[in-house]
Design a protein around this motif. Structure first.
Motif, mmCIF file in Angstrom:
data_model
loop_
_atom_site.group_PDB
_atom_site.id
_atom_site.type_symbol
_atom_site.label_atom_id
_atom_site.label_comp_id
_atom_site.label_asym_id
_atom_site.label_seq_id
_atom_site.Cartn_x
_atom_site.Cartn_y
_atom_site.Cartn_z
ATOM 1 N N GLY A 75 -7.660 -9.501 -2.107
ATOM 2 C CA GLY A 75 -8.020 -8.357 -1.271
ATOM 3 C C GLY A 75 -8.043 -7.038 -2.007
ATOM 4 N N ILE A 76 -8.162 -7.092 -3.332
ATOM 5 C CA ILE A 76 -8.123 -5.859 -4.126
ATOM 6 C C ILE A 76 -9.294 -4.937 -3.790
ATOM 7 N N GLN A 77 -10.400 -5.484 -3.286
ATOM 8 C CA GLN A 77 -11.577 -4.649 -2.974
ATOM 9 C C GLN A 77 -11.299 -3.655 -1.854
ATOM 10 N N TYR A 78 -10.293 -3.916 -1.045
ATOM 11 C CA TYR A 78 -9.966 -2.987 0.035
ATOM 12 C C TYR A 78 -9.282 -1.712 -0.485
ATOM 13 N N GLY A 79 -8.959 -1.703 -1.752
ATOM 14 C CA GLY A 79 -8.307 -0.522 -2.327
ATOM 15 C C GLY A 79 -9.254 0.427 -3.018
ATOM 16 N N LYS A 80 -10.557 0.257 -2.793
ATOM 17 C CA LYS A 80 -11.525 1.102 -3.515
ATOM 18 C C LYS A 80 -11.383 2.571 -3.156
ATOM 19 N N TYR A 81 -10.990 2.868 -1.942
ATOM 20 C CA TYR A 81 -10.824 4.272 -1.547
ATOM 21 C C TYR A 81 -9.471 4.827 -1.992
ATOM 22 N N VAL A 82 -8.441 4.011 -1.850
ATOM 23 C CA VAL A 82 -7.100 4.462 -2.233
ATOM 24 C C VAL A 82 -7.012 4.676 -3.739
ATOM 25 N N LEU A 83 -7.557 3.761 -4.506
ATOM 26 C CA LEU A 83 -7.438 3.837 -5.964
ATOM 27 C C LEU A 83 -8.205 5.020 -6.541
ATOM 28 N N THR A 84 -9.288 5.409 -5.891
ATOM 29 C CA THR A 84 -10.057 6.557 -6.390
ATOM 30 C C THR A 84 -9.424 7.889 -6.002
ATOM 31 N N GLN A 85 -8.623 7.897 -4.956
ATOM 32 C CA GLN A 85 -8.028 9.140 -4.474
ATOM 33 C C GLN A 85 -6.596 9.349 -4.971
ATOM 34 N N PHE A 147 -10.517 -11.217 8.887
ATOM 35 C CA PHE A 147 -10.849 -10.327 10.009
ATOM 36 C C PHE A 147 -11.403 -8.983 9.552
ATOM 37 N N PRO A 148 -10.767 -8.273 8.631
ATOM 38 C CA PRO A 148 -11.405 -7.024 8.181
ATOM 39 C C PRO A 148 -12.718 -7.269 7.447
ATOM 40 N N ASP A 149 -12.846 -8.424 6.784
ATOM 41 C CA ASP A 149 -14.094 -8.732 6.102
ATOM 42 C C ASP A 149 -15.236 -8.931 7.108
ATOM 43 N N LEU A 150 -14.964 -9.659 8.185
ATOM 44 C CA LEU A 150 -15.978 -9.855 9.218
ATOM 45 C C LEU A 150 -16.357 -8.536 9.889
ATOM 46 N N LEU A 151 -15.340 -7.686 10.092
ATOM 47 C CA LEU A 151 -15.608 -6.398 10.718
ATOM 48 C C LEU A 151 -16.504 -5.532 9.844
ATOM 49 N N GLU A 152 -16.271 -5.549 8.549
ATOM 50 C CA GLU A 152 -17.097 -4.747 7.651
ATOM 51 C C GLU A 152 -18.520 -5.284 7.563
ATOM 52 N N ARG A 153 -18.644 -6.609 7.601
ATOM 53 C CA ARG A 153 -19.986 -7.199 7.504
ATOM 54 C C ARG A 153 -20.830 -6.918 8.753
ATOM 55 N N SER A 154 -20.172 -6.904 9.909
ATOM 56 C CA SER A 154 -20.907 -6.664 11.151
ATOM 57 C C SER A 154 -21.043 -5.184 11.484
ATOM 58 N N PHE A 155 -20.198 -4.358 10.876
ATOM 59 C CA PHE A 155 -20.214 -2.932 11.191
ATOM 60 C C PHE A 155 -20.098 -2.179 9.875
#
Length: 208
Positions: A75-85, A147-155
């Motif tokens: 799940g490291i891809q979910y940190g793209k915003y945190v790691l940049t900030q 669940f967060p992956d499905l949410l991102e794909r649909s929205f």
């Protein structure tokens, strides 16, 4: 002795009552003395079981601690915003970048690791329950990432409030994975039993 002194007036009262004739007043004292050791034995047994469930040898601790890296890497891809900030968090996990790169190099690595952990470790009674429980916690935590992956794909918003929501969701998921990694791995290295919120009960049901 204190229990006997408290019960002796009660025994004499019951003996003198015409409704409750007792031919052997010492029976109450004898019964009390017989019950006390059994209760103490049960308490000692529960304490011993509790102590045993929290103890593990060094290999079990190490295997359990390593398992918590699996959902974090996946799940490291979910940190793209945190790691940049937040640079300190990026510096904290920077030593893990080579291992993450290897893990992400093949698309089916996550699925292969899942099968290995579940069938080789969780379903293998040769491993202790301590190892199988912690491994199952890591697996359940990784499964929840669906669940967060499905949410991102649909929205998948591009801007506005929708983008803010996705950024908040991704950051929350990443921070939860990071805290779970630190808490789970450090607890295992110390020989303790980490119980992660949401996933601990599900792991308990799967590990017999």
């Amino acid at each position: 002795m204190a229990m006997s002194s408290l019960l002796s007036p009660l025994s004499s009262t019951l003996q003198s009552s015409p409704l409750f004739p007792i031919r052997h007043p010492s029976l109450l004292t004898l019964t009390t003395k017989l019950r006390c050791p059994k209760a103490q034995e049960r308490r000692r047994s529960i304490a011993a079981q509790s102590k045993g469930s929290n103890s593990a040898d060094a290999p079990d601790r190490l295997i359990s601690a390593v398992c918590y890296f699996y959902p974090f890497f996946d799940g490291i891809q979910y940190g793209k915003y945190v790691l940049t900030q937040f640079t300190p968090i990026q510096l904290l996990i920077q030593p893990l970048f080579p291992a993450i790169k290897v893990f992400k190099s093949f698309p089916f690595n996550g699925f292969l690791v899942f099968l290995t952990l579940y069938f080789v470790v969780v379903r293998n009674r040769n491993f202790s329950r301590y190892v199988r429980f912690n491994t199952m916690q890591a697996i359940v935590l990784d499964v929840l990432l669906i669940f967060p992956d499905l949410l991102e794909r649909s929205f998948n918003p591009r801007d506005g409030l929708g983008l803010d929501f996705v950024m908040s969701l991704d950051s929350t998921v990443f921070l939860f994975l990071l805290v779970s990694l630190i808490y789970g791995s450090s607890s295992c290295l110390l020989g303790q039993v980490p119980r992660l919120p949401i996933v601990a009960e599900a792991a308990d049901r799967q590990v017999l």
